[in-house]
Design a protein around this motif. Structure first.
Motif, PDB file in Angstrom:
ATOM      1  N   GLY A  74       0.878  -1.321   0.074  1.00 42.86           N
ATOM      2  CA  GLY A  74       0.039   0.089   0.063  1.00 42.86           C
ATOM      3  C   GLY A  74       0.813   1.301  -0.116  1.00 42.86           C
ATOM      4  N   SER A  75       1.965   1.093   0.722  1.00 40.93           N
ATOM      5  CA  SER A  75       2.868   2.361   0.915  1.00 40.93           C
ATOM      6  C   SER A  75       3.761   2.242  -0.679  1.00 40.93           C
ATOM      7  CB  SER A  75       4.118   2.186   1.819  1.00 40.93           C
ATOM      8  OG  SER A  75       5.248   3.130   1.855  1.00 40.93           O
ATOM      9  N   ALA A  76       4.100   1.401  -1.226  1.00 40.62           N
ATOM     10  CA  ALA A  76       4.861   1.450  -2.361  1.00 40.62           C
ATOM     11  C   ALA A  76       4.093   1.648  -3.625  1.00 40.62           C
ATOM     12  CB  ALA A  76       5.500  -0.094  -2.487  1.00 40.62           C
ATOM     13  N   VAL A  77       2.942   0.957  -3.652  1.00 38.85           N
ATOM     14  CA  VAL A  77       2.114   1.259  -4.839  1.00 38.85           C
ATOM     15  C   VAL A  77       1.299   2.578  -4.792  1.00 38.85           C
ATOM     16  CG1 VAL A  77       0.120   0.494  -6.381  1.00 38.85           C
ATOM     17  CG2 VAL A  77       1.669  -1.159  -5.169  1.00 38.85           C
ATOM     18  N   GLY A  78       1.607   3.494  -5.513  1.00 36.91           N
ATOM     19  CA  GLY A  78       0.678   4.855  -5.424  1.00 36.91           C
ATOM     20  C   GLY A  78       0.875   5.673  -6.793  1.00 36.91           C
ATOM     21  N   LEU A  79       0.926   6.588  -6.578  1.00 37.78           N
ATOM     22  CA  LEU A  79       1.093   7.723  -7.614  1.00 37.78           C
ATOM     23  C   LEU A  79       2.490   7.609  -8.597  1.00 37.78           C
ATOM     24  CD1 LEU A  79       0.201  11.041  -5.914  1.00 37.78           C
ATOM     25  CD2 LEU A  79      -1.329   9.963  -7.346  1.00 37.78           C
ATOM     26  N   GLY A  80       3.481   6.951  -7.693  1.00 38.28           N
ATOM     27  CA  GLY A  80       4.712   6.519  -8.620  1.00 38.28           C
ATOM     28  C   GLY A  80       4.513   5.668  -9.365  1.00 38.28           C
ATOM     29  N   ASN A  81       3.643   4.628  -9.409  1.00 40.24           N
ATOM     30  CA  ASN A  81       3.363   3.747 -10.481  1.00 40.24           C
ATOM     31  C   ASN A  81       2.537   4.290 -11.403  1.00 40.24           C
ATOM     32  OD1 ASN A  81       3.651   2.645  -7.397  1.00 40.24           O
ATOM     33  ND2 ASN A  81       3.950   0.706  -8.505  1.00 40.24           N
TER      34      ASN A  81
ATOM     35  N   TYR B 210       4.585  17.646  -2.321  1.00 38.77           N
ATOM     36  CA  TYR B 210       4.038  17.795  -3.687  1.00 38.77           C
ATOM     37  C   TYR B 210       3.340  16.544  -4.141  1.00 38.77           C
ATOM     38  CZ  TYR B 210       7.455  14.307  -5.510  1.00 38.77           C
ATOM     39  OH  TYR B 210       8.368  13.044  -5.795  1.00 38.77           O
ATOM     40  N   TYR B 211       3.422  15.482  -3.312  1.00 37.58           N
ATOM     41  CA  TYR B 211       2.558  14.186  -3.543  1.00 37.58           C
ATOM     42  C   TYR B 211       1.158  14.701  -3.475  1.00 37.58           C
ATOM     43  CZ  TYR B 211       2.198   9.392  -3.434  1.00 37.58           C
ATOM     44  OH  TYR B 211       2.050   7.905  -4.066  1.00 37.58           O
ATOM     45  N   GLY B 212       0.901  15.553  -2.315  1.00 37.89           N
ATOM     46  CA  GLY B 212      -0.496  15.908  -2.127  1.00 37.89           C
ATOM     47  C   GLY B 212      -1.077  16.754  -3.081  1.00 37.89           C
TER      48      GLY B 212
ATOM     49  N   PHE C 111      13.893   3.859  -6.007  1.00 40.33           N
ATOM     50  CA  PHE C 111      13.639   4.123  -4.593  1.00 40.33           C
ATOM     51  C   PHE C 111      12.183   4.696  -4.265  1.00 40.33           C
ATOM     52  CE2 PHE C 111      18.443   4.037  -4.584  1.00 40.33           C
ATOM     53  CZ  PHE C 111      18.745   3.368  -3.802  1.00 40.33           C
ATOM     54  N   PHE C 112      11.994   5.732  -5.125  1.00 41.20           N
ATOM     55  CA  PHE C 112      10.711   6.139  -4.844  1.00 41.20           C
ATOM     56  C   PHE C 112       9.378   5.285  -4.946  1.00 41.20           C
ATOM     57  CE2 PHE C 112       6.824   8.581  -6.323  1.00 41.20           C
ATOM     58  CZ  PHE C 112       6.813   9.796  -5.493  1.00 41.20           C
ATOM     59  N   SER C 113       9.510   4.469  -6.010  1.00 38.95           N
ATOM     60  CA  SER C 113       8.293   3.542  -6.178  1.00 38.95           C
ATOM     61  C   SER C 113       8.300   2.436  -5.136  1.00 38.95           C
ATOM     62  CB  SER C 113       8.570   2.850  -7.686  1.00 38.95           C
ATOM     63  OG  SER C 113       7.403   2.151  -7.909  1.00 38.95           O
ATOM     64  N   LEU C 114       9.393   2.070  -4.707  1.00 38.69           N
ATOM     65  CA  LEU C 114       9.525   1.060  -3.432  1.00 38.69           C
ATOM     66  C   LEU C 114       9.463   1.660  -2.080  1.00 38.69           C
ATOM     67  CD1 LEU C 114      12.084  -1.344  -4.966  1.00 38.69           C
ATOM     68  CD2 LEU C 114       9.503  -1.652  -4.769  1.00 38.69           C
ATOM     69  N   SER C 115       9.137   3.235  -2.053  1.00 42.11           N
ATOM     70  CA  SER C 115       9.208   3.871  -0.646  1.00 42.11           C
ATOM     71  C   SER C 115      10.448   3.249   0.069  1.00 42.11           C
ATOM     72  CB  SER C 115       8.076   3.254   0.002  1.00 42.11           C
ATOM     73  OG  SER C 115       6.728   3.453  -0.478  1.00 42.11           O
ATOM     74  N   LEU C 116      11.451   3.667  -0.445  1.00 48.40           N
ATOM     75  CA  LEU C 116      12.942   3.409   0.014  1.00 48.40           C
ATOM     76  C   LEU C 116      13.621   4.484   0.361  1.00 48.40           C
ATOM     77  CD1 LEU C 116      14.122   0.320  -2.041  1.00 48.40           C
ATOM     78  CD2 LEU C 116      12.843   0.249   0.371  1.00 48.40           C
ATOM     79  N   GLY C 117      14.696   4.439   1.233  1.00 41.08           N
ATOM     80  CA  GLY C 117      15.779   5.553   1.146  1.00 41.08           C
ATOM     81  C   GLY C 117      15.449   6.566   2.313  1.00 41.08           C
ATOM     82  N   MET C 118      14.107   6.589   2.739  1.00 40.31           N
ATOM     83  CA  MET C 118      13.644   7.604   3.756  1.00 40.31           C
ATOM     84  C   MET C 118      13.219   6.974   5.031  1.00 40.31           C
ATOM     85  SD  MET C 118      10.589   9.423   2.076  1.00 40.31           S
ATOM     86  CE  MET C 118       9.237   9.039   3.656  1.00 40.31           C
ATOM     87  N   GLY C 119      13.217   5.891   5.307  1.00 42.33           N
ATOM     88  CA  GLY C 119      12.647   5.213   6.558  1.00 42.33           C
ATOM     89  C   GLY C 119      11.344   4.926   6.533  1.00 42.33           C
ATOM     90  N   THR C 120      10.662   4.687   5.634  1.00 41.72           N
ATOM     91  CA  THR C 120       9.413   4.517   5.470  1.00 41.72           C
ATOM     92  C   THR C 120       9.289   2.793   5.865  1.00 41.72           C
ATOM     93  OG1 THR C 120       8.504   6.018   4.040  1.00 41.72           O
ATOM     94  CG2 THR C 120       6.994   4.328   4.253  1.00 41.72           C
ATOM     95  N   LEU C 121       9.907   2.094   5.291  1.00 43.01           N
ATOM     96  CA  LEU C 121      10.061   0.737   5.427  1.00 43.01           C
ATOM     97  C   LEU C 121      10.805   0.230   6.755  1.00 43.01           C
ATOM     98  CD1 LEU C 121       9.663  -0.705   1.887  1.00 43.01           C
ATOM     99  CD2 LEU C 121       7.815  -0.021   3.441  1.00 43.01           C
TER     100      LEU C 121
HETATM  101  N1  PFF Z   1       6.173   4.521  -3.259  1.00 44.19           N
HETATM  102  C1  PFF Z   1       4.930   5.557  -3.505  1.00 44.19           C
HETATM  103  C2  PFF Z   1       4.603   5.895  -4.698  1.00 44.19           C
HETATM  104  O1  PFF Z   1       5.224   5.225  -5.883  1.00 44.19           O
HETATM  105  O2  PFF Z   1       3.740   6.342  -4.784  1.00 44.19           O
HETATM  106  C3  PFF Z   1       5.690   7.038  -3.123  1.00 44.19           C
HETATM  107  C4  PFF Z   1       6.347   6.927  -1.672  1.00 44.19           C
HETATM  108  C5  PFF Z   1       6.007   6.439  -0.692  1.00 44.19           C
HETATM  109  C6  PFF Z   1       7.639   7.419  -1.729  1.00 44.19           C
HETATM  110  C7  PFF Z   1       6.543   6.386   0.684  1.00 44.19           C
HETATM  111  C8  PFF Z   1       8.461   7.489  -0.416  1.00 44.19           C
HETATM  112  C9  PFF Z   1       7.988   6.819   0.521  1.00 44.19           C
HETATM  113  F1  PFF Z   1       8.536   6.846   1.592  1.00 44.19           F
END
Ligand code: PFF
Length: 455
Positions: free
Chosen positions: A27-34, A110-112, A231-241
């Motif tokens: 749910g975190s990974a799949v989002g606007l990024g995809n 900017y996501y918002g 990184f963005f798409s998998l929600s990586l690099g900033m501690g979300t996971l």
């Molecule tokens: N992974 C999300 C997307 O692909 O839309 C965006 C995202 C969520 C990026 C959480 C970074 C993050 F930590």
């Protein structure tokens, strides 16, 4: 979910099932990024060649970094800053966690905005706002909308309010339960739209663009974009996971979870490409047309397809919900940090984080229109937030995470953590250690410096 941490004997919250872990992390990974970003940057950077580089980065860097974040999170059971501090006391490592908190602010702002566009497009599809319009008119409608000063801001703030509300109420039931319902539904809708799109007359050119690589079109900037987007798409690099990893129970296999979440995320991106590119070529839209790609292309498909009215509504509802489950995970990083480290009450922290990111978002939104002339390094504020976070902070964060797990935690601790609830054969463990100690850090560093033209 961390409300009880200061009571010494109560356990920290955990996801309730393995399926719940996968769905929440996905749910975190799949989002606007995809669905929004992946197709448009693939279009900008030349199609299939970009796709293949992206897939290589997902497998060789994305999966190992995700596993590393899970290891740090479950190993420490803390927010990203606190996790580094617990695992490496009296060191500078916690600043890697801090950097992630900063990236979270930037991304969410900017996501918002984009999620707000999606929200407005729900209303637009409900009121049958696409029908009878040509491709040019649909494109002009989008541009007029995002450049106007009031409407997009209202929708962006509305979206941030929804995000804040869910985190405010406590995410466990929201994220885990919501994701279990929304994710399968999202996959179903994307498949239906994909079938419609690849059966359009003229779809073949789109499939060729997406799958037949022309590596002469690849640039170093494109390679950096592929890495940043992995990184963005998998929600990586900033501690979300790291944060979500801290809620994973001991009986869940971390390697299997990392592979499944990454696989699902990649699958949805490819499906999104199969929806967008055939339609782009079928309607003669320029694939490199940027952030408006999804908002312009898909309405064209909806106008043409039987039941398009209903599918338009469904699609933008699901896009908004996918954005919501991702936005919540970003806000959660900031909130848990405020709560656990700065000892701010969770609810106060939620309001604070939502207001600040909401206001930054207003600046992002206005920079598409009335403040368009104000640029930094040639980028407007919206693009600046995107660029700094996705292409600088996330790869840098990922680099530090792999170095930390590879060199500081080391093979024995890694082995202990991944043996809980599953195992990795000694050979695979060796491959993993080689990836995170040497290969991934070097690859990230090269791409990063090449990309920003320092080499
Ligand atoms: N992974 C999300 C997307 O692909 O839309 C965006 C995202 C969520 C990026 C959480 C970074 C993050 F930590």
């Amino acid at each position: 979910m961390t409300d009880k941490r200061h009571h010494h004997h109560s356990r920290r919250a955990e996801f309730s099932s393995k399926f719940g872990v996968i769905m929440a992390a996905a749910g975190s990974a799949v989002g606007l990024g995809n669905i929004w970003k992946f197709p448009y940057i693939t279009g900008v950077y030349g199609g299939a060649a970009f796709l293949f580089v992206y897939l290589a980065f997902i497998a060789a860097i994305g999966v190992p970094v995700m596993l590393s974040e899970f290891i740090i999170g479950r190993g420490a059971r803390r927010n990203p800053f606190g996790a580094f501090r617990k695992l490496a006391p009296n060191s500078l490592w916690p600043f890697a966690g801090m950097m992630g908190i900063g990236a979270a602010f930037m991304i969410l702002s900017y996501y918002g905005v984009v999620a707000g566009w999606s929200l407005e497009y729900i209303v637009r599809s409900l009121t049958d706002g696409f029908s009878g319009k040509s491709a040019d008119e649909l494109a002009a409608d989008f541009t007029t909308f995002v450049e106007s000063p009031v409407e997009p801001v209202i929708y962006q703030l509305l979206f941030m309010f929804m995000t804040g509300l869910i985190v405010f109420a406590g995410v466990k039931n929201g994220i885990e339960k919501g994701s279990k319902i929304m994710m399968p539904l999202l996959i179903f809708i994307v498949i239906i739209l994909g079938i419609r799109s690849i059966t359009l007359p003229g779809a073949g050119d789109g499939l060729k663009f997406f799958f037949k690589p022309d590596f002469s079109r690849l640039t170093w900037e494109g390679v950096l974009a592929a890495l940043g987007h992995a990184f963005f798409s998998l929600s990586l690099g900033m501690g979300t996971l790291i944060t979500y990893g801290s809620y994973i129970s001991a009986d869940t296999s971390l390697p299997r979870s990392a592979v499944q979440v990454s696989g699902l995320d990649t699958l949805i991106s490819i499906l999104a490409g199969l929806v967008i590119f055939p339609a782009v070529f079928a309607y003669g839209i320029e694939p490199g047309s940027g952030p408006g790609l999804v908002f312009i292309t898909l309405p064209n498909v909806f106008v043409q397809m039987p039941g398009g009215y209903v599918f338009a509504i469904l699609f933008f509802v699901l896009l908004t919900l996918a954005a919501l489950t991702s936005a919540i995970s970003i806000l959660e990083v900031v909130v848990v940090y405020f709560h656990e480290e700065l000892k701010i009450r969770r609810k106060v922290a939620t309001v604070l984080a939502t207001v600040v990111t909401g206001l930054l978002g207003v600046i992002c939104s206005l920079s598409m229109g009335i403040n368009k002339g104000q640029t930094f390094f040639g980028l407007n504020f919206f693009d600046l937030m995107d660029w700094i976070s996705a292409y600088l902070l996330l790869p840098l964060g990922g680099l530090l995470i792999t170095l930390f797990v590879g060199w500081r935690l080391g093979r024995r601790l890694v082995h202990a953590e991944i043996s809980k609830g599953g195992h990795l054969s000694p050979a695979m463990l060796t491959v993993f250690m080689a990836l995170i100690k040497i290969i991934a850090p070097i690859a990230i560093a090269i791409v990063f410096f090449k990309g920003i033209n320092l080499l």
